[in-house]
Design a protein around this motif. Structure first.
Motif, short mmCIF file in Angstrom:
data_model
loop_
_atom_site.label_atom_id
_atom_site.label_comp_id
_atom_site.label_asym_id
_atom_site.label_seq_id
_atom_site.Cartn_x
_atom_site.Cartn_y
_atom_site.Cartn_z
N HIS A 141 55.77 -25.49 27.71
CA HIS A 141 55.49 -26.93 28.58
C HIS A 141 55.89 -26.56 29.94
O HIS A 141 57.18 -26.04 30.17
N SER A 142 55.10 -26.91 30.82
CA SER A 142 55.92 -26.84 32.39
C SER A 142 56.37 -27.85 32.69
O SER A 142 56.98 -27.97 33.89
N ARG A 143 56.64 -29.00 31.80
CA ARG A 143 57.51 -30.10 32.05
C ARG A 143 58.43 -30.36 30.70
O ARG A 143 58.28 -29.57 30.06
N GLN A 144 59.59 -31.07 31.16
CA GLN A 144 60.66 -31.27 30.02
C GLN A 144 60.03 -32.09 29.09
O GLN A 144 60.07 -33.52 29.05
N GLN A 145 59.17 -31.50 27.89
CA GLN A 145 58.59 -32.38 27.39
C GLN A 145 58.82 -31.78 25.90
O GLN A 145 58.65 -30.62 25.47
#
Length: 245
Positions: A141-145
């Motif tokens: 994931h490129s985001r905090q997910q």
């Protein structure tokens, strides 16, 4: 064109793996599509599959895209990384925060490269057969997910599907044949990378563009990508015949 629902995509994957058990299919193409399905179905940014060779060293066999930074990130796991740990322990690990020093203490080089590549979270799942593993699948994931338990379960199911396709279920009882099939798959990936490099240099394009052109040509002529790649390397295929994409 109406996009497929999640259920339809899952069904398509299992139909493809069923075909792989009876037809002379293109393994690399199937695994590339499986990685792309993971991105769509699990809402992750990127994914890849790594296989172990006879020396238990991991090598990239398929990725959701052919960008250099992603392939380099997978290549690092030849020596360290969550996939290597996953392969050795045969256990999945989800929601690894790549910005957390405690979570990434075992593989600092991998974590630093992952952060530089724009990834925040990592998830790994073993490609396993009974009590042993043949490789691992890595999702980012490129985001905090986080991955939900349901998505983690689906991810492991897709990793299991990849294992079946790689080993060909009808021959799973023969250990030596398994090793031969794994080595053949890894060799095909190496040949594809070489041909991709030839096209990229000859056309002055990105490796991703070169790969898409190679894959499109193979599909149009109903050939395996690896066979086309070999023809390029041994110069029996005129690269001028391949339309650039």
């Amino acid at each position: 064109m109406t996009s497929m629902s999640r259920e339809q995509q899952v069904s398509k994957v299992f139909v493809q793996v069923a075909d792989s058990l009876i037809d002379d299919f293109d393994l690399i193409e199937f695994l590339e599509e499986l990685c792309a399905h993971c991105v769509d179905l699990l809402d992750v940014s990127a994914g890849g599959i790594l296989l172990a060779n006879e020396k238990d060293l991991l090598h990239t066999i398929a990725a959701s895209d052919q960008t250099t930074h992603l392939l380099e990130l997978f290549a690092i796991q030849h020596d360290q990384g969550p996939c290597l740990d996953c392969y050795r322990t045969r256990s999945a690990r989800c929601n690894i925060d790549l910005h957390d020093p405690a979570a990434t203490a075992s593989w600092p080089v991998f974590a630093e490269q992952a952060r530089r590549s724009g990834f925040r979270m990592s998830h790994v799942f073993p490609l396993r057969l009974r009590d042993r593993a043949v490789g691992a699948m890595n999702l980012f994931h490129s985001r905090q997910q986080s991955l939900s338990p349901e998505d983690a379960s689906l991810a492991q199911a897709l990793a299991d599907v990849a294992t079946i396709a790689i080993l060909q279920q009808r021959d799973l009882g023969q250990e030596q044949l398994e090793k031969t099939q794994l080595q053949r798959a890894l060799s095909s990936r190496i040949v594809i990378e070489q041909a991709k490099g030839i096209l990229a240099e000859r056309w002055n394009v990105t490796p991703d563009a070169a790969y898409e052109a190679l894959r499109s040509y193979a599909r149009a002529h109903q050939l395996r990508i690896s066979d086309c790649a070999r023809h390029i390397i041994d110069q029996t295929l005129d690269t001028d015949r391949i339309p650039r994409t």
